[in-house]
Each structure stands twice: as structure tokens, then as C-alpha cells.
Design an enzyme around this catalytic site. Structure first.
Site, short mmCIF file in Angstrom:
data_model
loop_
_atom_site.label_atom_id
_atom_site.label_comp_id
_atom_site.label_asym_id
_atom_site.label_seq_id
_atom_site.Cartn_x
_atom_site.Cartn_y
_atom_site.Cartn_z
N LYS A 144 0.86 -1.18 0.00
CA LYS A 144 0.00 0.00 0.00
C LYS A 144 0.89 1.23 0.00
CE LYS A 144 -4.42 1.01 -0.06
NZ LYS A 144 -5.33 0.50 -1.08
N SER A 153 -8.64 -0.83 -4.83
CA SER A 153 -8.93 -0.55 -3.43
C SER A 153 -10.44 -0.46 -3.23
CB SER A 153 -8.20 0.73 -2.99
OG SER A 153 -8.10 0.78 -1.59
#
Length: 586
Positions: free
Chosen positions: A200, A401
């Protein structure tokens, strides 16, 4: 300067007209304006032997243009052509042109403006151009300097032309990240991070001074996949191999016109006026005449009635397949026209679920993510639709996401090979200005009724206990995320953990990993929805309402109409997300 003055004059004139109408003519004046606009030419005139001009400067998006009232007035009063078009409208337009005997060719007109259209959208446009070419009609592409995205489309043409002083950019893809860590440290801005997922990478510019090994790994793989798709798509059209294209990329990067011709990457080196002369021959016009060849812009042609009905099913059917567009950042509440408002989209999906005439729903997702809360609200509605009727997802340029969160509950997920998806992870960035404030004589004092009452303050860093509290919520969201992925995609949690951790994937890789089902575009998703609902040919497409016209906006504003907003009920877990929504994003 000429364009600036024209734009400014149009804006001022539009404002003056509106002011005069409102103050002196009231509703009557506004109705007059509405009638005047409505009585304009109802449709474009398409002459025989016309060339359809596709200006590659056009911005192509899923939802298309949605100008403000002032922008609509300026467009009305200006001679400038529209600068954007909806993807499906563009594809329908090209497909209709392939069947229209009045259209003899397409002119792909290059631009010196960088293309803003995403890779997956370019893929669908190129496929439509290929169908036009396969119908036996001609495509001619001309530009001075061909950029890689433009050439991706142009390479399908029967004839690719370049200016004698032009160039062809095939140097490849790159990703450069700017790191702010040093500047934040210098000026005394504190940063704390809570996250789950070693890939991430959105937090890295605020923490590191170069790419982490994990981020470098995933970026290299993604760029390699996207560039590989570019090479494999273009090579057959130019009758070269992907390896030959890569060799040009490695040794030249940017080819001048003569080398591009020698390498068979273009067909002709000519000036723009010579291309126009060629089109004049094609349309049967005299070379001596000074006017342009017989043509119609792709935006104008898209307004013909035949385009709207093309690939839209049986217009006499009562059965509907509804398309819903989710484009932009996912935010809580209603959001703006360029965002995906969780409450607004959930309400739209709910209406379709309760509409008995809607037999299937196609959700087009083009989003890099956003709010976990809003993603959960939308995802819940997708699950509820699936219990009653088929819901199919078509992924656009991005469905990552939060974009993947709202997609994963569908019956079937379609993506293009160059879609960017995955990024199953959660992060939060917590800034504080304690250091810079203290250096400048600023202090705070606080009175509170509970230990965590000021947890959202940016006047100080979070305490270890506060960070642990916030991290526990991030962990909860992440566990919910991967559990839902496992359930919906029929994978084990361990399998999802292997491909999650915030890592992004190309559409082709995502299919191999089980995150998507099929490689294909929006029309493929619509066809599958009809099949899944057992509709045969007995269906018609239900598109979202078009943006309000100028006269509708003026009259509505004068009447003071307001839409009532209905709050979306939230479950206890979502309520927990809401408490920390200012600190968290996906």
C-alpha cells in the site's frame, strides 16, 4: 490571446444575458431562452461521402461531459467544439458509422495536447476502430508527433501518416514518484501512518525518500504488463513483432519520421495539406476549391438518432438492463459530479433493485478507491441486487482498493487487460503541526470529557495508545475486506492474503489470480447481463439520465427546486468506520 478574448467575451456575454433576463423579463425571458435553444437545429446533417473526423484531443470518460451552467452558456455562445465525449457514445458512434453508407472513412486527427483518456478506455475505442476497418472502410491517421497513447489508436489505421519533421514516441512507460519526507521534516510537519498491506504505497511519499522494495517490485510488474499489452496489440497491425517494437524502444525511444517509415511503423511521410487533398479525392471534391473536404465531427455525428439506438437492444421491449456509472474517488455522502458519493450511488442502485422492469444491472467502475465507509455502503447495495437479479461489473481504467470493494460482490466481473485493479489494503495518514507551531510561538491547551475526545486533533502527534486504537480499526476494515473478497470470489482467506497486501494488478494478471472473471469491455458485460437474465433479444438498455440542458438548469434554479436527500442506514460496523472517517482512506 484570440482564444482567451473569445472565451472571456462569451463568459461575460452569457452572464449579462442571464442578468438581463432575470431582472427585466423574469420567467418569461427564461422561457424565451429555453424555447430559443430548444428550437435550434434538432440534429446534424450527414452528407453523402462524408469523412468522420475523430479529434484525438477529445477527452473520453465513462460518464462524459457534465458542464456547469456557465460552461454550458459559454459553449452555446462559442464556436469551439466540445472537448469531451462519453466512452459508450464514442464506441456507438464508430460502430454506427461502419454501417452508414454516407460515411466513407474515419480521419484520426492527431493533437499536440497530451491525451487524458485512460488505457482501458483506449482499448475499447481501438476495438471499435478495428470493427470499422473490418467493415471494409478506410481509416487514415495523421499527426506531427505521435505519442504512445495516440499511436495505440492510430496503429489500427489503413494508413498512418507523419509530418516530415515529426516523431514517433515509443520509449515506453515510466513512473516517477515525488517524495515529500525531507520537506515535511524541514518545516516541522509530523506524519504518522496506520496501514495494513506492505504494497500500500500511497503513504510512502510522506515517510520515505525513495521507493520501498515492495513498491518498486509491484510498479515494475504493473508497467511491464501494461507495456507488454501495448506491444502485443500494435505489433500485428503494423506487421512487426513485439520484439521488434521493443528493440526500437530500447535503441531509439523516439523515432524521427524517416526512421519510423523505414521501420514500417508509419506508411507515409506527408504534410497535413497533402492528407486533406487525399480526403478531397475520397469525397469527390475538387482540389482547386479552398474549402475542407466533406466531413462531420465525431461529436456532431454522435447526435444522430441512429447512434443512440445502436447496440442498445430492442427499444420496444419492457425489459431493461440498467447501466450505472461509478467514476471518480469514492467519498462519503453525495459527493460532487466528479466523485462517487456513497449515499448517492447506493440510492441509485436501490431504485434499480426495486424496479421490476429492470432485469439486470451493469455497474461500470472506474475508481482508484476512497472512503472505506462509502465503499461498504455501495457494496452492500450490490449484494442486495445480486439476491434479486444479475449484477455485472465492467471495470474501466481503474477499479482499485475501494473501487474493487464495490465490484467484488457482482455475479461476474469484466476488466480490460490494461485495467489497474486490486490494491486490497487500508491506510491512514495522520498529520500534525506541533513542531512548526511551537517554533512560531503557537501553543494549545485542551479540556475534554474522555481520554479519546481529541483523537482527531492535528495539534500534536497521536499517543501510542491512540495509534493502537486507530490501527485496530484499520485491521478490522482490512479483515472485513479480505473476508468479503474470499467469500465473493470463492477463494480462501489465505489465498486472498497472498494477492492482497495493497498490491495492484493489471487486468490480465487479476484474471489469472481469480480477482476478475473475463477480459472484455462494457458491451461484453452488457451482453453477459442479458444472457444471465435469460432475456435473449427481448431487452433494451436503460442509461442514466443525461445532464440537464441549459434551459432546464436556469428554470430549475429560478424555481428554487431542491432534491430531498435520503440518508443511507448504516450497520454497527459502518458506524465504527464513520467515527474515524476523517483519519482513514483506502
Amino acid at each position: 490571446m484570440k482564444d482567451f478574448l473569445k472565451f472571456t467575451f462569451a463568459s461575460l456575454l452569457g452572464n449579462l444575458i442571464g442578468l438581463v433576463l432575470i431582472t427585466t423579463m423574469g420567467i418569461g425571458g427564461l422561457i424565451f431562452l429555453a424555447v430559443m435553444i430548444a428550437n435550434q437545429d434538432s440534429g446534424p446533417q450527414v452528407k453523402d461521402k462524408s469523412v468522420l473526423v475523430f479529434d484525438l484531443a477529445l477527452s473520453v470518460s465513462d460518464t462524459g461531459p457534465n458542464p456547469s451552467t456557465s460552461e454550458a452558456l459559454q459553449e452555446l455562445l462559442s464556436e469551439d467544439s466540445p472537448t469531451s465525449i462519453q466512452l459508450r457514445t464514442l464506441v456507438q458512434t464508430i460502430d454506427q458509422a461502419s454501417k452508414d453508407d454516407r460515411i466513407v472513412a474515419i480521419y484520426l486527427q492527431g493533437t499536440n495536447t497530451p491525451i487524458s483518456t485512460g488505457l482501458a478506455n483506449l482499448k475499447e475505442i481501438r476495438q471499435a476502430l478495428q470493427r470499422f476497418k473490418d467493415s471494409g472502410k478506410t481509416i487514415i491517421a495523421y499527426d506531427i508527433d505521435w505519442t504512445a497513447p495516440e499511436y495505440y489508436l492510430a496503429s489500427v489505421a489503413n494508413q498512418v501518416v507523419i509530418n516530415p519533421l515529426g516523431s514517433l514516441d515509443i520509449k515506453g512507460l515510466s513512473s516517477q514518484v515525488m517524495f515529500l519526507t525531507g520537506a515535511l521534516e524541514k518545516y516541522g510537519i509530523g506524519v504518522q501512518v496506520i496501514r495494513v498491506g506492505k504494497y500500500k504505497a500511497a503513504v510512502e511519499p510522506f515517510l520515505l525518500k525513495k521507493l520501498s522494495p515492495e513498491n518498486r517490485e509491484q510498479t515494475q510488474k504493473l508497467l511491464g504488463d501494461l507495456w507488454g499489452e501495448w506491444l502485443r496489440t500494435i505489433a500485428p497491425s503494423r506487421k512487426v513483432t513485439p520484439q521488434q517494437l521493443q528493440a526500437f524502444s530500447n535503441t531509439e525511444g523516439i523515432l524521427l519520421a524517416d526512421k519510423a517509415l523505414k521501420g514500417k511503423l508509419v506508411d507515409q511521410v506527408s504534410y497535413g495539406d497533402e492528407v486533406i487533398t487525399n480526403f478531397k479525392k475520397m469525397t469527390g471534391e475538387s482540389k482547386e476549391k479552398s474549402q475542407q473536404f466533406r466531413q462531420i465531427s465525431i461529436n456532431s455525428y454522435s447526435k444522430t438518432p441512429e447512434v443512440a439506438d445502436n447496440n442498445s437492444g430492442n427499444q420496444n421491449s419492457d425489459n431493461k438492463i440498467a447501466i450505472v456509472y461509478a467514476e471518480g474517488e469514492i467519498v462519503d455522502g453525495s459527493g460532487t459530479s466528479s466523485q462517487i458519493g456513497g449515499d448517492r450511488l447506493a440510492k441509485e442502485l436501490r431504485k434499480l433493485r426495486l424496479d421490476e422492469k429492470v432485469k439486470a444491472v451493469v455497474l461500470r467502475v472506474n475508481s482508484p478507491g476512497g472512503s472505506a465507509t462509502a465503499s461498504e455502503v455501495i457494496g452492500r447495495e450490490v449484494q442486495l441486487i445480486r439476491k434479486q437479479k444479475p449484477v455485472i461489473v465492467s471495470m474501466g481504467n481503474y477499479a482499485a482498493s475501494g473501487g474493487y470493494w464495490i465490484a467484488m460482490g457482482a455475479d461476474q466481473i469484466f476488466a480490460e487487460a490494461n485495467t489497474v485493479t486490486g490494491s486490497i489494503g487500508v491506510f491512514g495518514l495522520l498529520f500534525n503541526i506541533q513542531d512548526i507551531a511551537s517554533k512560531n510561538g503557537i501553543t494549545w491547551d485542551i479540556v475534554k470529557t474522555g481520554k479519546f475526545a481529541d483523537i482527531q486533533t492535528n495539534s500534536r502527534p497521536k499517543s501510542p495508545e491512540e495509534l493502537a486504537r486507530l490501527q485496530s480499526v484499520v485491521n478490522l476494515i482490512y479483515d472485513r475486506f479480505i473476508s468479503n473478497v474470499a467469500t465473493n470470489r470463492k477463494l480462501t482467506k489465505d489465498q486472498v492474503q497472498e494477492i492482497a497486501q495493497g498490491r495492484v494488478w493489471s487486468g490480465s494478471e487479476a484474471k489469472q489470480l481469480g480477482l476478475v472473471d473475463e477480459i472484455g469491455g462494457l458491451d461484453a458485460a452488457i451482453a453477459f447481463a442479458a444472457k444471465k437474465a435469460n432475456l435473449g433479444d427481448d431487452w433494451k438498455l436503460k442509461e442514466p439520465a443525461k445532464p440537464r440542458t441549459l434551459e432546464e438548469r436556469i428554470l430549475e434554479n429560478l424555481a428554487g427546486d431542491n432534491l430531498t436527500k435520503i440518508a443511507t442506514p448504516v450497520d454497527p460496523l459502518t458506524r465504527e468506520f464513520l467515527r474515524l472517517q476523517e483519519e482513514l482512506s483506502m
